[in-house]
Design an enzyme around this catalytic site. Sequence first.
Site, PDB file in Angstrom:
ATOM      1  N   GLU A 194       1.938  -0.115  -4.746  1.00  0.00           N
ATOM      2  CA  GLU A 194       0.977   0.936  -5.097  1.00  0.00           C
ATOM      3  C   GLU A 194       1.715   2.265  -5.010  1.00  0.00           C
ATOM      4  OE1 GLU A 194      -3.377   2.644  -3.809  1.00  0.00           O
ATOM      5  OE2 GLU A 194      -1.911   2.145  -2.291  1.00  0.00           O
ATOM      6  N   ASP A 252       0.833  -1.201   0.000  1.00  0.00           N
ATOM      7  CA  ASP A 252       0.000   0.000   0.000  1.00  0.00           C
ATOM      8  C   ASP A 252       0.876   1.264   0.000  1.00  0.00           C
ATOM      9  OD1 ASP A 252      -2.785   1.098   0.550  1.00  0.00           O
ATOM     10  OD2 ASP A 252      -1.746   1.917   2.291  1.00  0.00           O
ATOM     11  N   ASP A 301     -10.895   1.952  -4.627  1.00  0.00           N
ATOM     12  CA  ASP A 301     -10.830   3.408  -4.456  1.00  0.00           C
ATOM     13  C   ASP A 301     -11.388   4.145  -5.671  1.00  0.00           C
ATOM     14  OD1 ASP A 301      -9.442   3.141  -2.033  1.00  0.00           O
ATOM     15  OD2 ASP A 301      -7.494   3.162  -3.031  1.00  0.00           O
TER      16      ASP A 301
HETATM   17  C1  NOJ Z   1      -4.486   3.148  -0.644  1.00  0.00           C
HETATM   18  C2  NOJ Z   1      -5.669   2.272  -0.430  1.00  0.00           C
HETATM   19  O1  NOJ Z   1      -6.012   1.705  -1.651  1.00  0.00           O
HETATM   20  C3  NOJ Z   1      -6.765   3.131   0.144  1.00  0.00           C
HETATM   21  O2  NOJ Z   1      -7.996   2.460   0.206  1.00  0.00           O
HETATM   22  C4  NOJ Z   1      -6.326   3.607   1.494  1.00  0.00           C
HETATM   23  O3  NOJ Z   1      -7.268   4.517   2.009  1.00  0.00           O
HETATM   24  C5  NOJ Z   1      -4.977   4.319   1.414  1.00  0.00           C
HETATM   25  N1  NOJ Z   1      -4.032   3.610   0.630  1.00  0.00           N
HETATM   26  C6  NOJ Z   1      -4.379   4.492   2.775  1.00  0.00           C
HETATM   27  O4  NOJ Z   1      -3.941   3.265   3.294  1.00  0.00           O
END
Ligand code: NOJ
Length: 556
Positions: free
Chosen positions: A250, A198, A325
């Site tokens: 990510e 993440d 997201d």
């Molecule tokens: C990226 C994640 O995909 C998202 O859902 C999250 O709120 C943020 N990182 C923080 O961890």
Amino acid sequence: MKNIDFKKAVVYQIYPKSFKDSNNDGIGDLRGVIEKLDYLKNLGIDYIWLTPFYISPQRDNGYDVADYYNIDKTFGTMEDFEELIKEAEKREIYLMLDMVFNHTSTESNWFKKAMEGNEKYKSYYIFKKGKNGKAPTNWTSKFGGSSWEYVEKFDEYYLHLYDKTQADLNWDNEEVRKEIYNIINFWLEKGVKGLIFDVINLISKPEKFEDDLIGDGRRFYTDGDKIHQYIKELNEKTFGRFKDVITVGEMSSTNIKNCIKYTNPKEKELSMVFNFHHLKVDYKYGNKWSDGKFNFLELKDIFDNWQSGMEKGKGWNAVFWCNHDQPRVVSRFGDDKNYLIESAKMLGTAIHMLRGTPYIYQGEEFGMTNPYYTSISQYKDVESINYYNILKERGLTEDNILKILSQKSRDNSRTPIQWDNSKNSGFTKGISWIEIGKNKEINVENALKDKNSVFYHYKKLIELRHKENIISEGSFEIILKYNKKIFSYIREYKNEKLLVINNFYGEECNFELPYEKLNLLEYNSKILISNYDNPSKNFEFIKLRPYESIVYKLVK
Ligand code: NOJ
């Protein structure tokens, strides 16, 4: 384990909370995932990415982890998880877990001890003195408001790039890194075969914290100074020691140069990266919280740069439209009212034929749409609720804000999977934690019955990736770059070519093979996949139907 080259693999993302509820408490769970493994086997995917199921107060739906070693009881038990790995492997499906290490929940024991004044644990986080009675810097949190929270008892602030209940970890502290490696190894030893990191490119914070006079602060901590050093160490101490583990980082607001470094195998960092530039083409003047059309030429330009740039640098992308997201792609770049099936299939083809590993987000494979909520009370997401309040303060009308949320909120993708035509779409027999969307007839039961459904199109796209080396190995070249309706590209590998043609709009338009590509007419051609009956066999000139998409394989 079956030998899978990650370039040939397809990953399916599960947001467990909304996937399938097995115990009827209204929240999806791990046993729900086990129940649906045969469905996923039928689809043909290779990996399941499970978003966080660790113990968490769920302020950010699990991305606020309080205990990395244990499973939140709403999702099940460690035995359930072990059974899930075993049952998935029986079907040659492997598990990828989400690793959230930019921050922890403020309910984690580390943070609680820090708040008791324990210096060791305070140094796990980023506490700073304020400046002239204000926060240490003017940076904004990704969820709105300041990225610093004041703690009176220390007369200090802690950094949180996300919600104030998600405190950023201090990666410069070696003890923190060791804790993280232990956690990752714990899960790898359980048989996990993939890791998603993440927002991993935000972990290296600057030495000096200063105000950002031209932006929100991100330029100081994105792809920071020590980022590559930390990822190399992460590789060496954890997944690099295991065979057959794939990894994806990510990457928030990143660039091609860094992503090449993250993924060129010579660097020994990660297998692949997500970037989000192509999903900002509907942000008016860079502002997510706006409504309106997407910029198609910009979308193509971004794909062109990233596809070609990563290829040149021998890097590797994860390619995707959707995740937990992002709004549903068919509602965003397609037409979910007039051309649901055609546009969902076209979008699937456009992304799956690219150079990179495709990720499918639950529900995308049968054309789920945004839910079209009409009241703020239907939203659960912390970011959406924060921005509802911020936009209210900025003077936007309720109607306008709700319209923006119905296009941009993260809850658009978090509604329960619609399994069938029964009550609650077969997701739960209880009361769902979040309301089911409007288009209930778009569900798995109906999709499986209809040979022309989006589901079977995705199934075929996956089969093609497994079978055709040109899809996993071929080079990328965009054609008709300035055409305002068509996204078309050529892939090339050995003596083969792939010609991919996608009409991105709901009107007919003409495809004309560019002059400098007329030599393609000398190849023998065959259609690999299309989304209408009787696609044109001749690709020199095609009258494309609304959202029509055709892939030709050309062999000399
Ligand atoms: C990226 C994640 O995909 C998202 O859902 C999250 O709120 C943020 N990182 C923080 O961890």
